[in-house]
Design a protein around this motif. Structure first.
Motif, mmCIF file in Angstrom:
data_model
loop_
_atom_site.group_PDB
_atom_site.id
_atom_site.type_symbol
_atom_site.label_atom_id
_atom_site.label_comp_id
_atom_site.label_asym_id
_atom_site.label_seq_id
_atom_site.Cartn_x
_atom_site.Cartn_y
_atom_site.Cartn_z
ATOM 1 N N MET A 1 0.844 -1.192 0.000
ATOM 2 C CA MET A 1 0.000 0.000 0.000
ATOM 3 C C MET A 1 0.880 1.243 0.000
ATOM 4 S SD MET A 1 -2.783 1.138 2.870
ATOM 5 C CE MET A 1 -3.349 2.822 2.975
ATOM 6 N N THR A 2 0.625 2.163 -0.884
ATOM 7 C CA THR A 2 1.392 3.404 -0.946
ATOM 8 C C THR A 2 0.501 4.577 -0.559
ATOM 9 O OG1 THR A 2 0.878 3.717 -3.281
ATOM 10 C CG2 THR A 2 2.911 2.506 -2.743
ATOM 11 N N SER A 3 1.120 5.669 -0.226
ATOM 12 C CA SER A 3 0.388 6.862 0.174
ATOM 13 C C SER A 3 0.962 8.050 -0.566
ATOM 14 C CB SER A 3 0.494 7.070 1.691
ATOM 15 O OG SER A 3 1.846 7.158 2.071
ATOM 16 N N THR A 4 0.185 9.134 -0.589
ATOM 17 C CA THR A 4 0.656 10.360 -1.211
ATOM 18 C C THR A 4 1.088 11.311 -0.109
ATOM 19 O OG1 THR A 4 -0.872 10.082 -3.065
ATOM 20 C CG2 THR A 4 0.057 12.272 -2.713
ATOM 21 N N ILE A 5 2.368 11.618 -0.065
ATOM 22 C CA ILE A 5 2.927 12.491 0.952
ATOM 23 C C ILE A 5 3.693 13.586 0.237
ATOM 24 C CG2 ILE A 5 4.441 12.668 2.956
ATOM 25 C CD1 ILE A 5 3.979 9.733 3.499
ATOM 26 N N PHE A 22 13.786 10.238 -2.884
ATOM 27 C CA PHE A 22 13.234 10.477 -1.556
ATOM 28 C C PHE A 22 11.709 10.449 -1.602
ATOM 29 C CE2 PHE A 22 11.776 13.519 1.761
ATOM 30 C CZ PHE A 22 12.272 12.873 2.888
ATOM 31 N N ALA A 23 11.115 11.066 -2.620
ATOM 32 C CA ALA A 23 9.660 11.054 -2.762
ATOM 33 C C ALA A 23 9.143 9.634 -2.911
ATOM 34 C CB ALA A 23 9.243 11.912 -3.962
ATOM 35 N N GLY A 28 6.217 5.062 -0.394
ATOM 36 C CA GLY A 28 6.092 3.629 -0.180
ATOM 37 C C GLY A 28 5.994 3.212 1.268
ATOM 38 N N GLU A 29 6.048 4.166 2.205
ATOM 39 C CA GLU A 29 5.958 3.830 3.617
ATOM 40 C C GLU A 29 4.578 3.308 3.978
ATOM 41 O OE1 GLU A 29 8.234 3.872 6.194
ATOM 42 O OE2 GLU A 29 9.661 4.062 4.555
#
Length: 383
Positions: A1-5, A22-23, A28-29
């Motif tokens: 599961m990925t998130s938008t940060i 880095f992005a 991917g956290e």
């Protein structure tokens, strides 16, 4: 599961790919998190990035064993000035330490994890582990867990309490006082061995690692017993076992600045720390001379680590980063931390690298270190 940060901060021309990497790492956290990345080249900041809820470039978080690198810089300065001798027995400064077969252990043995003194029978409580003076008192009478000098094994939470006691007895000042007065304050570094109360609002707590039920079951099935060398080295032989996540989230630990794992700081502060040490910064000459860097960056303990169970690759107080990252030079050195921070200097390329993160990996695995360090190396060598 990925998130938008959202990633904030800046990079110099030629380092755009570092920002992209880095992005990708923070996206991917698993779950909400936070991270910082800072890089200096010959004292000039070329990467200054951060991401995550409540995270800025000024945010401080727990550094764990990155602390050992900061503490080793104090030792290197004192050795450089002749105030400490690496091959002098610890007991020459601290007679009580000679008990239980430890009379011949030198400062070099301690710094290279070859002393066998990685904990105490029955363990140390979290409260005791906050205080280097208390740790030193408990370790003074402890028999080594292997014959000193015959092997090495990582003492995660106690080894620099021994170093600190030598520093205090040899100089009349604590390791933390030397760090503050000789290193942190002159450069205004955002790295603290003892966080002042007025800086507490900049601290963001460490977050526990996230894992599925299957991952948790597999992990705990493989965890060594609390009274194994691994368990002793990581404070698991106390009752209850040490909660590493809670450790630096305790104000007392941050206030005392325990020298093995109690520092707090930012990526900006760590990158500037290694720049100041090796390359000079803000018009100041480097803290360490070439001969001192060569001595402390030289690999001392390689091969199987009795505690970690794999090649630990230790220099003198530092980790030998040229062995960890083969694209770096043979003299690269620094230290990582169990919450996932990484920091190092490469004297040949001029790079000072620092990465921090708030969330533990559940299994202490941080593959993003390789990705980010490689991206920085590519940017520097193609610039």
């Amino acid at each position: 599961m990925t998130s938008t940060i959202e990633v904030s901060g800046t990079v110099a021309d030629g380092f755009e790919a570092v920002r992209e990497e880095f992005a990708a790492v923070v996206a991917g956290e698993r779950g909400p998190t936070g991270a910082q990345l800072a890089v200096e080249v010959h004292g000039r900041r070329v990467v200054d990035l951060w991401a995550g809820e409540e995270i800025t470039g000024d945010t401080l978080t727990g550094l764990y064993s990155v602390t050992k690198g900061a503490a080793t810089l104090v030792v290197a300065l004192l050795v450089q000035e002749g105030a400490l001798e690496l091959d002098r027995p610890v007991a020459d400064h601290w007679p009580e330490f000679a008990a239980a077969g430890k009379a011949g252990i030198t400062l070099r043995d301690v710094l290279t994890h070859r002393s066998g003194v990685i904990g105490v029978d029955g363990g140390l409580s979290a409260d005791e582990l906050a205080d280097d003076r208390m740790i030193a008192r408990r370790l003074a009478g402890q028999r080594p867990y292997w014959r000193p000098g015959t092997a090495y094994g990582y003492g995660g939470f106690v080894v620099f309490a021994l170093v600190g006691e030598v520093v205090r007895r040899a100089t009349g000042r604590s390791l933390q006082e030397h760090f503050e007065e000789r290193i942190r304050a002159p450069y205004g570094l955002a790295v603290h061995l003892g966080l002042p109360e007025e800086q507490e609002d900049r601290y963001r707590p460490i977050l526990p690692g996230l894992a599925s039920e299957e991952e948790q079951a597999a992990f705990w099935a493989a965890v060594p017993g609390p009274h194994s060398l691994t368990g002793i080295g990581y404070g698991l032989n106390s009752t209850p076992p040490l909660d590493q996540v809670a450790f630096l989230n305790t104000r007392r630990v941050r206030a005392l600045g325990q020298a093995s794992a109690g520092a707090v700081g930012s990526a900006r502060g760590l990158a500037a720390l290694y720049s100041a040490a090796v390359f000079g910064r803000d018009g100041h000459a480097p803290l360490l001379g070439t001969d001192t860097v060569g001595e402390f960056a030289m690999p001392h303990s390689t091969g199987r680590d009795l505690v970690v169970g794999e090649a630990g690759q230790y220099a003198l107080g530092f980790q030998a980063k040229g062995l960890r990252y083969p694209f770096l030079s043979a003299t690269a050195f620094g230290h990582n931390g169990s919450a996932g921070a990484e920091s190092f200097a490469d004297p040949r390329s001029g790079v000072a690298f620092a990465y921090t993160r708030r969330r533990f990996s559940f299994n202490w695995s941080y593959p993003e270190h390789d990705r980010l360090a490689a991206a920085v190396h590519r940017a520097v060598t193609t610039a």
